[in-house]
Every structure is written in structure tokens, then in C-alpha cells.
Design a protein around this motif. Structure first.
Motif, mmCIF file in Angstrom:
data_model
loop_
_atom_site.group_PDB
_atom_site.id
_atom_site.type_symbol
_atom_site.label_atom_id
_atom_site.label_comp_id
_atom_site.label_asym_id
_atom_site.label_seq_id
_atom_site.Cartn_x
_atom_site.Cartn_y
_atom_site.Cartn_z
ATOM 1 N N SER A 134 3.893 61.616 33.445
ATOM 2 C CA SER A 134 4.923 61.671 32.758
ATOM 3 C C SER A 134 6.022 62.834 32.867
ATOM 4 O O SER A 134 6.342 63.059 32.420
ATOM 5 N N VAL A 135 5.204 63.046 33.576
ATOM 6 C CA VAL A 135 5.818 64.915 33.715
ATOM 7 C C VAL A 135 5.926 64.508 36.094
ATOM 8 O O VAL A 135 4.809 64.970 36.344
ATOM 9 N N ILE A 136 7.463 64.859 36.353
ATOM 10 C CA ILE A 136 6.943 63.843 38.200
ATOM 11 C C ILE A 136 7.863 65.652 38.757
ATOM 12 O O ILE A 136 9.239 66.201 38.109
ATOM 13 N N ASN A 137 6.908 66.099 39.110
ATOM 14 C CA ASN A 137 7.533 67.537 39.391
ATOM 15 C C ASN A 137 8.413 67.365 41.446
ATOM 16 O O ASN A 137 7.600 66.594 41.825
ATOM 17 N N PHE A 138 9.376 67.782 41.162
ATOM 18 C CA PHE A 138 9.979 67.248 43.556
ATOM 19 C C PHE A 138 9.749 68.591 43.721
ATOM 20 O O PHE A 138 10.677 69.432 43.860
ATOM 21 N N VAL A 139 9.132 68.831 45.059
ATOM 22 C CA VAL A 139 9.285 70.262 45.389
ATOM 23 C C VAL A 139 9.293 69.895 47.342
ATOM 24 O O VAL A 139 9.839 68.543 47.320
ATOM 25 N N GLY A 140 9.043 70.646 47.992
ATOM 26 C CA GLY A 140 9.930 70.074 49.104
ATOM 27 C C GLY A 140 7.548 71.465 50.359
ATOM 28 O O GLY A 140 6.766 71.742 49.856
ATOM 29 N N GLY A 141 8.945 71.894 51.242
ATOM 30 C CA GLY A 141 10.359 72.600 52.050
ATOM 31 C C GLY A 141 11.069 72.614 50.719
ATOM 32 O O GLY A 141 11.016 73.354 49.347
ATOM 33 N N GLU A 142 12.279 72.896 50.624
ATOM 34 C CA GLU A 142 13.637 72.843 50.906
ATOM 35 C C GLU A 142 13.108 71.535 49.734
ATOM 36 O O GLU A 142 14.654 70.664 50.676
ATOM 37 N N PRO A 143 13.494 70.523 48.647
ATOM 38 C CA PRO A 143 13.862 69.536 48.543
ATOM 39 C C PRO A 143 15.524 69.072 47.957
ATOM 40 O O PRO A 143 15.711 67.657 48.676
ATOM 41 N N LEU A 144 16.956 70.224 47.879
ATOM 42 C CA LEU A 144 18.561 69.438 48.359
ATOM 43 C C LEU A 144 18.380 69.493 49.763
ATOM 44 O O LEU A 144 19.190 68.708 50.037
ATOM 45 N N LEU A 145 17.235 69.313 50.933
ATOM 46 C CA LEU A 145 17.516 69.151 52.513
ATOM 47 C C LEU A 145 17.626 67.995 52.478
ATOM 48 O O LEU A 145 18.028 67.661 53.123
ATOM 49 N N ARG A 146 17.014 66.906 51.529
ATOM 50 C CA ARG A 146 16.454 65.857 51.733
ATOM 51 C C ARG A 146 17.702 65.138 51.116
ATOM 52 O O ARG A 146 18.280 65.059 49.728
ATOM 53 N N PRO A 147 18.609 64.456 51.789
ATOM 54 C CA PRO A 147 19.629 63.609 52.058
ATOM 55 C C PRO A 147 19.584 62.494 50.309
ATOM 56 O O PRO A 147 20.798 62.195 49.726
#
Length: 381
Positions: free
Chosen positions: A129-142
């Protein structure tokens, strides 16, 4: 006649008492989990107590509660939280990084969009019910917005962890994709110190600009910071909380530095709870003051007072290559979603004897006893 009177009395009691009781229940629930009971934001009309939990009375919150019930009925661990690393690239060079030199496998292909979407679907079917988007730096993924858009928002709330470099430019498309919350990493209130710690000149100012844009877009916005024994002793906690108040962010999440990744050789971080306990106690006045954001600690979440260490019990991490790990900081692999369905990998992880034997309360990675038989860097043999 007596039965009718009793029913009427019950209805009258519920009419006059149920609202107050519900409030007491909610406040107790969050006080135990977060160490405070303060509403920090209203997002789309729903009260938010922490970015790390679904907004109260939202559909993801209903999913969380229903899954908790079935977890009890089935008498087995079910995940409610997943961190999904969407890439293995980054534009900064952090001193404490738990990804590079540990999870990174240069040259190995990362999950493509269809594979990312598939694992999200599998995770939601399993109960996340909770999804974290992480990386690396995730905003580098188009195609990050497309990944976020694939989440069934009736089942899960979505959170982005970013260093903030590209946030001001991408916040609007993230909002359109349905992202709920954003944590921006700031490890010092002083721009020079922060940029030095993160290895990127100008990062502090870009992160602040990103926070301001994200707030205008209506996100729940928090600061995520790594606190070391040294930075705490130097007074970084109150400086960061004051910065958060001035910026008007909703929450400050403190991660105490862990002996993992680039800090894996720091034995001073193992079985050393006194300094972080002092930090938790120092935050209490801020959480009682409505002028300040919520102040929460990873170390409190993992303690005996809250949910304890959730890795392998209600939480897992997926590397950008599809490896399933118990958390971001314990880098033992339990298989790959390219080769096996997620439910089978989760079952393998949650029935591992070492995890059942681990001490209850406190992060496993910081526990000397657990570290004797758990791999915290490199794949499990």
C-alpha cells in the motif's frame, strides 16, 4: 421492549461517542507509530500524518487496514511497503551512499518500463500500500512518470526520494502522473556543508528550488536527511528542523547513519543507540508545536516502541536489476523478479530462519548479533 430500549441506547451512545472515540483511536495509532499525533498536511482533502503512510481515510489506507486484517487471519507476513530502485545512475557522490559500491552492478541492464510496471502490479497484488521510488537518482530516468502512472492509486500511495537537482523542472509532470509525496534529501542546513557531503556544488540551492515548486504543485513535501553521530553532536538536527519550518515543508525524516554501503566499515555505528535516542527525545518539543513540521526517525520506527525492523516482515527493496532484498541497507539477494514471481521471492525471504531469529526491535543492520550471519554488502551465498 427491553431489547428495543437497549438498541436505542446503543444508537444514542454511538451517535454521541463514536466520533470522539474514533479521534482517540487515530491519535493513539499515529502516536505509537510516529511518536507524534500531528496532522502535517491535507492532501486532496485527506489528512496526512506522515508522508510514509497513506493519507487517513483514503483508499490506500483502506487497503492497508484490510491487508493487516488478512495478515492476522493468514498468520503470515505480508508486505505493505516496497522501495523500487528505478535506475542505477546518479549525478552526486554522497559520502554515505548505500547503493554505489554495494548494489551497483555496472553494465548490467536495468528493468525496462514493462518490467517495472509488471513488478508494481505483482507488488500491489501481494498487498503493498506504500511504494517508494528510489535510485540512483530516480529523476534521471526519463520514463519515471510512466512508471508512476502504472500504480493503481486506489491501492497504494506513492513517494519519491530525490536529491532535488531536477525536481523544479520535473515536478509538474510528476503531479500529472499521480505522485503523492516527495522527500528531498538535505543533510545540512548550510549549503556548503550539504554540497560537500553530497559531492555536488550547487545542489543545495537546486534542492530548495525543487521544494518550493513541489509545494506549489500540492505534494506532501518532506526533507529526508542522514544524521551521523558527528553531525548530531554539531547541532545539525535543530538547524535542519528550523530550515524545514522556514521552508514550510510538512515533515523531516531523519535516517541515522547505518554501517552499510560506503559506511560498511564504520563499526562505531553498530550497537550504538545512545546518540540517536537522544536525538529522538530532542525532537519531542517540535512535534508538540503546530508551527513545526512532523519530525520522525527511522530509528524510532524500527524500535520496540513502534513497528520494529520491517525488513523481511512487511517491507522489501527491489534493485534496478530486479534483485529482491530485505531492505535498502541489507544487500543480500533472495532472487530476481526476471526469473521468479514476486510472491515466491517474498515467501523465501519471509521464511528465512535468520530473520526469524533476529532480535525484535531495532534495525537488523545495526545489530552485531544479526551481522554475524547476515550479508550486508554483496549477494547472499
Amino acid at each position: 421492549m427491553l431489547a428495543l430500549i437497549q438498541q436505542l441506547r446503543l444508537k444514542w451512545f454511538l451517535t454521541t461517542k463514536a466520533l470522539g472515540y474514533s479521534t482517540d483511536f487515530v491519535e493513539t495509532l499515529y502516536r505509537i507509530y510516529l511518536n507524534h499525533q500531528k496532522i502535517i498536511h491535507f492532501r486532496q482533502g485527506y489528512p496526512v500524518y506522515s508522508l510514509s503512510t497513506p493519507a487517513l481515510f483514503s483508499k490506500p489506507a483502506a487497503n492497508f487496514i484490510a491487508r493487516a486484517l488478512y495478515r492476522t487471519i493468514q498468520n503470515k507476513n505480508l508486505p505493505n511497503l516496497m522501495s523500487l530502485a528505478v535506475n542505477d545512475t546518479c549525478n552526486v557522490d554522497c559520502q554515505h551512499c548505500s547503493f554505489f559500491d554495494a548494489v551497483e552492478q555496472p553494465g548490467r541492464p536495468t528493468l525496462d518500463l514493462a518490467q517495472m510496471q509488471n513488478v508494481i502490479q505483482q507488488a500491489q497484488e501481494l498487498g503493498v500500500s506504500v511504494i517508494n521510488f528510489v535510485g540512483g537518482e530516480p529523476l534521471l530516468r526519463p520514463d519515471l512518470p510512466e512508471i508512476i502512472r502504472s500504480v493503481d492509486k486506489d491501492l497504494s500511495t506513492t513517494i519519491l526520494f530525490t536529491n532535488g537537482w531536477h525536481l523544479a523542472q520535473r515536478a509538474r509532470e510528476l503531479k500529472r502522473a499521480g505522485l503523492d509525496s516527495i522527500y528531498v534529501s538535505l543533510d545540512a542546513a548550510d549549503p556548503v556543508q550539504h554540497d560537500l557531503f553530497r559531492g555536488q556544488s550547487g545542489l543545495f540551492e537546486r534542492a530548495i528550488a525543487g521544494i518550493q515548486v513541489a509545494k506549489k504543485q500540492g505534494f506532501s513535501v518532506g526533507i529526508s536527511t542522514t544524521l551521523t553521530p558527528e553531525s548530531y553532536a554539531q547541532g545539525e538536527l535543530p538547524r535542519l528542523v528550523e530550515l524545514a519550518r522556514r521552508l514550510g515543508v510538512h515533515e523531516v525524516l531523519f535516517f541515522d547513519a547505518l554501517p552499510s554501503g560506503r559506511y560498511k566499515h564504520r563499526d562505531d555505528l553498530v550497537d550504538n543507540p545512545d546518540w540517536i535516542e537522544a536525538a529522538i527525545q530532542a525532537a519531542r518539543p517540535y512535534n508538540r508545536d503546530p508551527k513545526y513540521p512532523g519530525v520522525v526517525f527511522f530509528a524510532y520506527f524500527t524500535s520496540h516502541r513502534s513497528v520494529g525492523c520491517s525488513c523481511g516482515t512487511s517491507y522489501f527493496y527491489i534493485s534496478p536489476y530486479g534483485e529482491i532484498m530485505s531492505c535498502d541497507f541489507n544487500h543480500a539477494s533472495f532472487g530476481n523478479i526476471r526469473e521468479e514471481p514476486l510472491w515466491r521471492l517474498w515467501e523465501r525471504l519471509t521464511t528465512l530462519p535468520e530473520f526469524c531469529q533476529a532480535k525484535w526491535g531495532g534495525c537488523k543492520v545495526k545489530d552485531a548479533e544479526f551481522r554475524q550471519y547476515a550479508t550486508v554488502s554483496g549477494d547472499r551465498q
